[in-house]
Design a protein around this motif. Structure first.
Motif, mmCIF file in Angstrom:
data_model
loop_
_atom_site.group_PDB
_atom_site.id
_atom_site.type_symbol
_atom_site.label_atom_id
_atom_site.label_comp_id
_atom_site.label_asym_id
_atom_site.label_seq_id
_atom_site.Cartn_x
_atom_site.Cartn_y
_atom_site.Cartn_z
ATOM 1 N N SER A 62 -5.643 30.040 9.695
ATOM 2 C CA SER A 62 -5.831 30.987 8.601
ATOM 3 C C SER A 62 -5.113 30.548 7.337
ATOM 4 C CB SER A 62 -5.305 32.373 9.017
ATOM 5 O OG SER A 62 -3.924 32.301 9.333
ATOM 6 N N THR A 63 -4.086 29.737 7.474
ATOM 7 C CA THR A 63 -3.269 29.346 6.339
ATOM 8 C C THR A 63 -3.370 27.849 6.113
ATOM 9 O OG1 THR A 63 -1.722 31.128 6.874
ATOM 10 C CG2 THR A 63 -0.942 29.431 5.346
ATOM 11 N N GLU A 64 -3.951 27.470 5.001
ATOM 12 C CA GLU A 64 -4.048 26.043 4.663
ATOM 13 C C GLU A 64 -2.711 25.540 4.140
ATOM 14 O OE1 GLU A 64 -6.325 23.277 1.389
ATOM 15 O OE2 GLU A 64 -7.468 24.882 2.355
ATOM 16 N N SER A 65 -2.090 26.307 3.248
ATOM 17 C CA SER A 65 -0.745 25.970 2.772
ATOM 18 C C SER A 65 -0.061 27.227 2.255
ATOM 19 C CB SER A 65 -0.794 24.898 1.666
ATOM 20 O OG SER A 65 -1.504 25.375 0.545
ATOM 21 N N ASP A 66 1.249 27.241 2.364
ATOM 22 C CA ASP A 66 2.051 28.399 1.958
ATOM 23 C C ASP A 66 3.489 27.900 1.817
ATOM 24 O OD1 ASP A 66 3.799 30.676 2.132
ATOM 25 O OD2 ASP A 66 2.195 31.848 3.030
ATOM 26 N N LYS A 106 -3.377 20.340 -5.759
ATOM 27 C CA LYS A 106 -4.413 21.269 -5.335
ATOM 28 C C LYS A 106 -4.189 22.614 -6.019
ATOM 29 C CE LYS A 106 -4.984 19.184 -0.744
ATOM 30 N NZ LYS A 106 -4.901 19.432 0.730
ATOM 31 N N THR A 107 -5.271 23.329 -6.266
ATOM 32 C CA THR A 107 -5.157 24.641 -6.898
ATOM 33 C C THR A 107 -4.685 25.667 -5.876
ATOM 34 O OG1 THR A 107 -6.976 24.110 -8.403
ATOM 35 C CG2 THR A 107 -6.363 26.428 -8.197
ATOM 36 N N ALA A 108 -3.608 26.352 -6.221
ATOM 37 C CA ALA A 108 -3.042 27.368 -5.335
ATOM 38 C C ALA A 108 -2.904 28.688 -6.075
ATOM 39 C CB ALA A 108 -1.686 26.915 -4.812
ATOM 40 N N SER A 109 -2.887 29.762 -5.324
ATOM 41 C CA SER A 109 -2.602 31.086 -5.869
ATOM 42 C C SER A 109 -1.096 31.303 -5.793
ATOM 43 C CB SER A 109 -3.316 32.170 -5.054
ATOM 44 O OG SER A 109 -4.701 31.952 -5.038
ATOM 45 N N VAL A 110 -0.495 31.646 -6.916
ATOM 46 C CA VAL A 110 0.957 31.816 -6.980
ATOM 47 C C VAL A 110 1.288 33.260 -7.347
ATOM 48 C CG1 VAL A 110 3.094 31.039 -8.092
ATOM 49 C CG2 VAL A 110 1.221 29.417 -7.702
ATOM 50 N N GLU A 111 2.283 33.828 -6.673
ATOM 51 C CA GLU A 111 2.753 35.169 -7.007
ATOM 52 C C GLU A 111 4.256 35.146 -7.241
ATOM 53 O OE1 GLU A 111 4.987 37.181 -5.089
ATOM 54 O OE2 GLU A 111 5.235 35.484 -3.718
ATOM 55 N N ILE A 112 4.698 36.034 -8.136
ATOM 56 C CA ILE A 112 6.122 36.336 -8.290
ATOM 57 C C ILE A 112 6.224 37.857 -8.235
ATOM 58 C CG2 ILE A 112 8.196 36.105 -9.695
ATOM 59 C CD1 ILE A 112 6.899 33.764 -11.122
ATOM 60 N N THR A 113 6.999 38.352 -7.302
ATOM 61 C CA THR A 113 7.099 39.794 -7.081
ATOM 62 C C THR A 113 8.571 40.168 -6.972
ATOM 63 O OG1 THR A 113 5.015 39.697 -5.847
ATOM 64 C CG2 THR A 113 6.311 41.710 -5.642
ATOM 65 N N ARG A 114 8.975 41.216 -7.692
ATOM 66 C CA ARG A 114 10.396 41.579 -7.751
ATOM 67 C C ARG A 114 10.574 43.080 -7.610
ATOM 68 N NH1 ARG A 114 13.758 38.764 -12.406
ATOM 69 N NH2 ARG A 114 13.539 37.084 -10.885
ATOM 70 N N LEU A 115 11.635 43.468 -6.907
ATOM 71 C CA LEU A 115 11.944 44.881 -6.693
ATOM 72 C C LEU A 115 13.459 45.076 -6.741
ATOM 73 C CD1 LEU A 115 10.720 47.718 -5.761
ATOM 74 C CD2 LEU A 115 11.454 47.038 -3.461
ATOM 75 N N TYR A 116 13.865 46.149 -7.400
ATOM 76 C CA TYR A 116 15.281 46.529 -7.448
ATOM 77 C C TYR A 116 15.545 47.586 -6.389
ATOM 78 C CZ TYR A 116 19.669 48.571 -9.129
ATOM 79 O OH TYR A 116 20.949 49.038 -9.222
ATOM 80 N N ILE A 117 16.574 47.362 -5.574
ATOM 81 C CA ILE A 117 16.959 48.306 -4.526
ATOM 82 C C ILE A 117 18.338 48.858 -4.865
ATOM 83 C CG2 ILE A 117 17.458 48.584 -2.065
ATOM 84 C CD1 ILE A 117 15.491 46.317 -1.520
ATOM 85 N N PRO A 118 18.468 50.179 -5.016
ATOM 86 C CA PRO A 118 19.743 50.783 -5.425
ATOM 87 C C PRO A 118 20.760 50.817 -4.287
ATOM 88 C CG PRO A 118 18.138 52.500 -5.025
ATOM 89 C CD PRO A 118 17.395 51.192 -4.877
ATOM 90 N N SER A 141 5.960 32.506 -4.470
ATOM 91 C CA SER A 141 5.304 31.690 -3.458
ATOM 92 C C SER A 141 3.907 31.257 -3.883
ATOM 93 C CB SER A 141 5.227 32.462 -2.131
ATOM 94 O OG SER A 141 4.557 33.701 -2.301
ATOM 95 N N ALA A 142 3.456 30.151 -3.286
ATOM 96 C CA ALA A 142 2.145 29.577 -3.580
ATOM 97 C C ALA A 142 1.328 29.505 -2.294
ATOM 98 C CB ALA A 142 2.294 28.189 -4.187
ATOM 99 N N HIS A 143 0.022 29.807 -2.403
ATOM 100 C CA HIS A 143 -0.807 29.971 -1.209
ATOM 101 C C HIS A 143 -2.206 29.362 -1.363
ATOM 102 C CE1 HIS A 143 2.013 33.198 0.120
ATOM 103 N NE2 HIS A 143 2.164 33.304 -1.184
ATOM 104 N N ARG A 144 -2.660 28.802 -0.268
ATOM 105 C CA ARG A 144 -4.074 28.445 -0.103
ATOM 106 C C ARG A 144 -4.488 29.037 1.243
ATOM 107 N NH1 ARG A 144 -6.652 24.486 -3.005
ATOM 108 N NH2 ARG A 144 -7.722 23.709 -1.133
ATOM 109 N N ILE A 145 -5.304 30.096 1.186
ATOM 110 C CA ILE A 145 -5.643 30.892 2.363
ATOM 111 C C ILE A 145 -7.058 30.576 2.833
ATOM 112 C CG2 ILE A 145 -5.923 33.263 3.220
ATOM 113 C CD1 ILE A 145 -3.962 34.114 0.988
ATOM 114 N N ARG A 146 -7.257 30.639 4.143
ATOM 115 C CA ARG A 146 -8.594 30.472 4.715
ATOM 116 C C ARG A 146 -9.084 31.816 5.243
ATOM 117 N NH1 ARG A 146 -10.401 25.472 5.755
ATOM 118 N NH2 ARG A 146 -11.714 26.249 7.434
ATOM 119 N N ALA A 147 -10.366 32.118 4.988
ATOM 120 C CA ALA A 147 -10.977 33.354 5.491
ATOM 121 C C ALA A 147 -12.484 33.185 5.470
ATOM 122 C CB ALA A 147 -10.573 34.549 4.627
#
Length: 250
Positions: A190-194, A89-101, A213-219
């Motif tokens: 609200s969440t089909e898959s996550d 299934k088509t999902a929305s995927v994000e990669i998010t990164r942050l450096y904390i000192p 993470s990968a998401h299929r959201i309902r709204a």
């Protein structure tokens, strides 16, 4: 007519500052039937995470310390299995990164990996049940329900609060910890898959935190198209989470 709807929405925000789910007890209402699902969490997530578009990988891996201190996020669509044996299934995927000192040793003391969910931004409530601990007493399997708001004022009308019950497996290294999750139930649908990971690890004198993470959201009464959900929601949402993490330890 539109102005009437807006006025009504603002009024509800004032009356229900915690949103229309304010009367929800936020307790768990779903549990896995057996141990099989726990064993499926990591393979299911790792399968899709192995395929990251080169452009996205380069943007994340090539980010400078200055960029990482502000937070870097990429998003794209990907065909994935949302459960074992299911069709792609088509999902929305994000990669998010942050450096904390802050050293990983200090960070992990102030911010145990098992608390990743309850310390997210936009967090309205939830419940965590530890299912298994390691020899040091650290959670390695836990079941968690979390409810997160999407709109200012936590208003749950057009875009529902994201309500997710997750299986979570936590792995610890010498200077790292990784939480892998798989949503198995959504009280308000609200969440089909996550499914995804949040990784905490030492990086020089600081700590690097990464969501993938990968998401299929309902709204709006139905599935939210991945092409619409990717940039305006996911990138902003996960950058908010990481910056909120940073605020809690610095």
């Amino acid at each position: 007519m539109p102005s009437l709807y807006i006025s009504f929405a603002l009024l509800l925000c004032l009356i229900f500052p915690k949103g229309l789910l304010a009367f929800d007890d936020y307790r768990l209402h779903w549990w896995p039937d057996n141990n099989t699902e726990w064993a499926q969490v990591i393979p299911l997530v790792e399968r899709y995470q192995l395929s990251v578009p080169m452009e996205m990988r380069q943007k994340i891996e090539g980010a400078s310390t200055t960029e990482l201190s502000k937070g870097v996020s990429v998003s794209y669509t990907q065909e994935i299995q949302t459960k074992p044996g299911d069709v792609l299934k088509t999902a929305s995927v994000e990669i998010t990164r942050l450096y904390i000192p802050l050293s990983y040793e200090r960070f992990s003391t102030l911010f145990p990996a098992s608390e990743w969910g309850v310390r997210l931004d936009h967090y309205l409530g939830g419940e965590v049940q530890v299912v298994e601990r390691d020899s040091l007493g650290r959670p390695v399997r836990q079941l968690e329900r979390m409810v997160l708001s999407l709109l200012p004022g936590d208003l749950d009308i057009w875009l529902k609060n994201q309500d997710m019950t997750k299986l979570e497996v936590i792995r610890y290294g010498n200077n790292s910890a990784t939480v892998t999750w798989w949503v198995r139930y959504s009280d308000n649908r609200s969440t089909e898959s996550d499914l995804g990971t949040v990784d905490f690890r030492a990086d020089g004198e600081g700590t690097l935190v990464t969501f993938h993470s990968a998401h299929r959201i309902r709204a709006l009464g139905g599935p939210l198209m991945p092409s619409f959900a990717v940039k305006p929601i996911l990138e902003s949402f996960f950058l908010d989470h990481l910056r909120h993490y940073r605020e809690q330890v610095l």
